[in-house]
Design a protein around this motif. Structure first.
Motif, PDB file in Angstrom:
ATOM      1  N   VAL A  11     -14.465  -4.965  15.830  1.00  0.00           N
ATOM      2  CA  VAL A  11     -13.816  -5.538  14.653  1.00  0.00           C
ATOM      3  C   VAL A  11     -14.664  -6.711  14.196  1.00  0.00           C
ATOM      4  CG1 VAL A  11     -11.774  -6.723  13.778  1.00  0.00           C
ATOM      5  CG2 VAL A  11     -11.520  -4.847  15.394  1.00  0.00           C
ATOM      6  N   VAL A  12     -15.012  -6.746  12.907  1.00  0.00           N
ATOM      7  CA  VAL A  12     -15.810  -7.847  12.364  1.00  0.00           C
ATOM      8  C   VAL A  12     -14.999  -8.537  11.266  1.00  0.00           C
ATOM      9  CG1 VAL A  12     -18.028  -6.771  12.868  1.00  0.00           C
ATOM     10  CG2 VAL A  12     -16.962  -6.407  10.655  1.00  0.00           C
ATOM     11  N   GLY A  13     -15.289  -9.815  11.054  1.00  0.00           N
ATOM     12  CA  GLY A  13     -14.623 -10.571  10.007  1.00  0.00           C
ATOM     13  C   GLY A  13     -15.406 -11.824   9.687  1.00  0.00           C
ATOM     14  N   ASN A  14     -15.169 -12.384   8.491  1.00  0.00           N
ATOM     15  CA  ASN A  14     -15.908 -13.579   8.103  1.00  0.00           C
ATOM     16  C   ASN A  14     -15.032 -14.823   8.069  1.00  0.00           C
ATOM     17  OD1 ASN A  14     -14.369 -13.186   5.815  1.00  0.00           O
ATOM     18  ND2 ASN A  14     -16.087 -13.347   4.391  1.00  0.00           N
ATOM     19  N   LEU A  15     -13.809 -14.744   8.597  1.00  0.00           N
ATOM     20  CA  LEU A  15     -12.855 -15.854   8.643  1.00  0.00           C
ATOM     21  C   LEU A  15     -12.388 -16.287   7.258  1.00  0.00           C
ATOM     22  CD1 LEU A  15     -14.547 -18.085  11.368  1.00  0.00           C
ATOM     23  CD2 LEU A  15     -12.770 -16.383  11.680  1.00  0.00           C
ATOM     24  N   MET A  16     -12.701 -15.495   6.222  1.00  0.00           N
ATOM     25  CA  MET A  16     -12.305 -15.855   4.861  1.00  0.00           C
ATOM     26  C   MET A  16     -11.638 -14.685   4.141  1.00  0.00           C
ATOM     27  SD  MET A  16     -14.909 -18.775   3.852  1.00  0.00           S
ATOM     28  CE  MET A  16     -14.371 -18.694   2.238  1.00  0.00           C
ATOM     29  N   GLY A  17     -11.081 -13.751   4.885  1.00  0.00           N
ATOM     30  CA  GLY A  17     -10.338 -12.668   4.264  1.00  0.00           C
ATOM     31  C   GLY A  17     -11.046 -11.334   4.210  1.00  0.00           C
ATOM     32  N   ALA A  18     -12.260 -11.242   4.714  1.00  0.00           N
ATOM     33  CA  ALA A  18     -12.987  -9.972   4.708  1.00  0.00           C
ATOM     34  C   ALA A  18     -13.213  -9.517   6.149  1.00  0.00           C
ATOM     35  CB  ALA A  18     -14.328 -10.119   4.005  1.00  0.00           C
ATOM     36  N   GLY A  19     -13.052  -8.222   6.376  1.00  0.00           N
ATOM     37  CA  GLY A  19     -13.273  -7.709   7.716  1.00  0.00           C
ATOM     38  C   GLY A  19     -13.239  -6.203   7.737  1.00  0.00           C
ATOM     39  N   GLY A  20     -13.607  -5.647   8.873  1.00  0.00           N
ATOM     40  CA  GLY A  20     -13.615  -4.210   9.031  1.00  0.00           C
ATOM     41  C   GLY A  20     -13.666  -3.829  10.497  1.00  0.00           C
ATOM     42  N   ARG A  35     -24.300  -0.128  17.064  1.00  0.00           N
ATOM     43  CA  ARG A  35     -23.994   0.896  16.065  1.00  0.00           C
ATOM     44  C   ARG A  35     -22.624   0.653  15.427  1.00  0.00           C
ATOM     45  NH1 ARG A  35     -26.569   6.532  17.164  1.00  0.00           N
ATOM     46  NH2 ARG A  35     -28.334   5.951  18.455  1.00  0.00           N
ATOM     47  N   ALA A  36     -21.651   0.287  16.257  1.00  0.00           N
ATOM     48  CA  ALA A  36     -20.304   0.046  15.738  1.00  0.00           C
ATOM     49  C   ALA A  36     -20.278  -1.171  14.810  1.00  0.00           C
ATOM     50  CB  ALA A  36     -19.331  -0.150  16.891  1.00  0.00           C
ATOM     51  N   SER A  37     -20.980  -2.227  15.159  1.00  0.00           N
ATOM     52  CA  SER A  37     -20.965  -3.420  14.312  1.00  0.00           C
ATOM     53  C   SER A  37     -21.674  -3.154  12.985  1.00  0.00           C
ATOM     54  CB  SER A  37     -21.574  -4.616  15.030  1.00  0.00           C
ATOM     55  OG  SER A  37     -22.905  -4.365  15.381  1.00  0.00           O
ATOM     56  N   ARG A  38     -22.751  -2.365  13.004  1.00  0.00           N
ATOM     57  CA  ARG A  38     -23.404  -2.005  11.739  1.00  0.00           C
ATOM     58  C   ARG A  38     -22.460  -1.188  10.856  1.00  0.00           C
ATOM     59  NH1 ARG A  38     -28.061  -1.032  14.896  1.00  0.00           N
ATOM     60  NH2 ARG A  38     -27.649   1.199  14.850  1.00  0.00           N
ATOM     61  N   ALA A  39     -21.758  -0.247  11.453  1.00  0.00           N
ATOM     62  CA  ALA A  39     -20.823   0.582  10.689  1.00  0.00           C
ATOM     63  C   ALA A  39     -19.638  -0.240  10.174  1.00  0.00           C
ATOM     64  CB  ALA A  39     -20.314   1.736  11.546  1.00  0.00           C
ATOM     65  N   ALA A  40     -19.166  -1.200  10.963  1.00  0.00           N
ATOM     66  CA  ALA A  40     -18.037  -2.040  10.537  1.00  0.00           C
ATOM     67  C   ALA A  40     -18.437  -2.941   9.374  1.00  0.00           C
ATOM     68  CB  ALA A  40     -17.537  -2.881  11.708  1.00  0.00           C
ATOM     69  N   LYS A  41     -19.670  -3.421   9.373  1.00  0.00           N
ATOM     70  CA  LYS A  41     -20.137  -4.280   8.273  1.00  0.00           C
ATOM     71  C   LYS A  41     -20.336  -3.483   6.986  1.00  0.00           C
ATOM     72  CE  LYS A  41     -22.359  -7.552  11.347  1.00  0.00           C
ATOM     73  NZ  LYS A  41     -23.623  -8.015  11.916  1.00  0.00           N
ATOM     74  N   ARG A  42     -20.588  -2.181   7.121  1.00  0.00           N
ATOM     75  CA  ARG A  42     -20.720  -1.337   5.927  1.00  0.00           C
ATOM     76  C   ARG A  42     -19.367  -1.026   5.294  1.00  0.00           C
ATOM     77  NH1 ARG A  42     -24.627   1.690   8.957  1.00  0.00           N
ATOM     78  NH2 ARG A  42     -22.993   3.187   9.449  1.00  0.00           N
ATOM     79  N   ASP A  43     -18.305  -1.082   6.096  1.00  0.00           N
ATOM     80  CA  ASP A  43     -16.975  -0.695   5.617  1.00  0.00           C
ATOM     81  C   ASP A  43     -16.039  -1.902   5.650  1.00  0.00           C
ATOM     82  OD1 ASP A  43     -14.925   0.941   4.736  1.00  0.00           O
ATOM     83  OD2 ASP A  43     -14.295   1.427   6.775  1.00  0.00           O
ATOM     84  N   LEU A  44     -16.340  -2.920   4.856  1.00  0.00           N
ATOM     85  CA  LEU A  44     -15.527  -4.132   4.824  1.00  0.00           C
ATOM     86  C   LEU A  44     -14.341  -3.966   3.882  1.00  0.00           C
ATOM     87  CD1 LEU A  44     -18.135  -7.025   4.729  1.00  0.00           C
ATOM     88  CD2 LEU A  44     -16.723  -6.300   6.635  1.00  0.00           C
ATOM     89  N   HIS A  45     -13.232  -4.559   4.268  1.00  0.00           N
ATOM     90  CA  HIS A  45     -12.041  -4.619   3.436  1.00  0.00           C
ATOM     91  C   HIS A  45     -11.791  -6.081   3.105  1.00  0.00           C
ATOM     92  CE1 HIS A  45     -10.961  -0.443   4.393  1.00  0.00           C
ATOM     93  NE2 HIS A  45     -11.422  -0.730   5.594  1.00  0.00           N
ATOM     94  N   PHE A  46     -11.238  -6.344   1.915  1.00  0.00           N
ATOM     95  CA  PHE A  46     -10.970  -7.710   1.490  1.00  0.00           C
ATOM     96  C   PHE A  46      -9.467  -7.898   1.353  1.00  0.00           C
ATOM     97  CE2 PHE A  46     -15.172  -6.584   0.099  1.00  0.00           C
ATOM     98  CZ  PHE A  46     -15.921  -7.650   0.572  1.00  0.00           C
ATOM     99  N   TYR A  47      -8.941  -8.973   1.969  1.00  0.00           N
ATOM    100  CA  TYR A  47      -7.508  -9.240   1.967  1.00  0.00           C
ATOM    101  C   TYR A  47      -7.259 -10.631   1.399  1.00  0.00           C
ATOM    102  CZ  TYR A  47      -7.808  -5.369   5.194  1.00  0.00           C
ATOM    103  OH  TYR A  47      -8.096  -4.161   5.757  1.00  0.00           O
ATOM    104  N   ASP A  48      -6.305 -10.699   0.446  1.00  0.00           N
ATOM    105  CA  ASP A  48      -5.950 -11.988  -0.142  1.00  0.00           C
ATOM    106  C   ASP A  48      -5.022 -12.725   0.806  1.00  0.00           C
ATOM    107  OD1 ASP A  48      -7.376 -11.807  -2.526  1.00  0.00           O
ATOM    108  OD2 ASP A  48      -5.827 -10.538  -3.414  1.00  0.00           O
ATOM    109  N   ARG A  49      -5.277 -14.022   0.940  1.00  0.00           N
ATOM    110  CA  ARG A  49      -4.458 -14.865   1.804  1.00  0.00           C
ATOM    111  C   ARG A  49      -3.664 -15.840   0.943  1.00  0.00           C
ATOM    112  NH1 ARG A  49      -8.789 -17.569   5.114  1.00  0.00           N
ATOM    113  NH2 ARG A  49      -9.741 -17.515   3.080  1.00  0.00           N
ATOM    114  N   PHE A  50      -2.416 -16.057   1.282  1.00  0.00           N
ATOM    115  CA  PHE A  50      -1.570 -16.995   0.558  1.00  0.00           C
ATOM    116  C   PHE A  50      -1.913 -18.403   1.007  1.00  0.00           C
ATOM    117  CE2 PHE A  50       2.582 -19.243   0.172  1.00  0.00           C
ATOM    118  CZ  PHE A  50       2.609 -19.287  -1.203  1.00  0.00           C
TER     119      PHE A  50
END
Length: 182
Positions: A11-20, A35-50
């Protein structure tokens, strides 16, 4: 003979709402993780935080027989939940939540169910658009629901001109460091 292969869930994330997340396989554990970290960085999702730290509403996600509930709590009230769920949401930048898993909670199912729940998360703008309301009404409602003070009012153009005139008319004082008396 047997060929040994390793599988890694990352699981990867940037601590600012994006991760995969992704699964990788390789001849060594390091290769599988890479290999898993490369694939996770290619498939990032963005989540809005309140307010930059919390969820706007409660969400539920499931995968196989694992169900994950993520409850929205007021910003600044901390986080509760299992070790894996806390790690995922903290990596995504959420710091106010309660997460609870039910059913068969294998690590892979738990991660998939958590991201499935987060995909059901709607931003304040989406909620306002769906309800046909103004953004400020929805934000005010969320703040009052979570026990937070109202947002600072946005300045209207006529108030902005008054503020500029006031700032231009005020004097500035420069403070100098005191010098030793000789």
């Amino acid at each position: 003979g047997n060929i040994t292969r390793f599988r890694a869930l990352v699981v990867v994330g940037n601590l600012m709402g994006a991760g995969g997340y992704a699964v990788g396989k390789g001849a060594s554990p390091q290769d599988a993780v890479a290999r898993a970290s490369r694939a996770a960085k290619r498939d990032l999702h963005f989540y809005d935080r309140f307010l930059g730290t919390a969820l706007t509403h409660d969400v539920r996600g499931s995968h196989n027989n694992c169900t994950v509930d993520i409850f929205a709590v007021p910003p600044g009230s901390g986080y509760k939940g299992g070790k894996l769920g806390r790690a995922i949401l903290l990596q995504l930048g959420f710091s106010a939540f309660t997460i609870r898993g039910y059913g068969r909670r294998t690590p892979a199912s738990y991660v998939y169910a958590t991201f499935n729940a987060l995909n059901n998360l709607r931003s304040v703008e989406d909620i306002a658009r769906f309800r046909g309301r103004r953004l400020l009404e929805i934000e005010h409602g969320l703040r009052s629901q979570k026990g937070l003070p109202p947002a600072t009012p946005r300045l209207k153009p006529q108030n902005l001109d008054l503020l500029k005139a006031h700032v231009a008319a005020s004097t500035t004082v420069d403070y100098a460091a005191p010098q030793d008396a000789a």
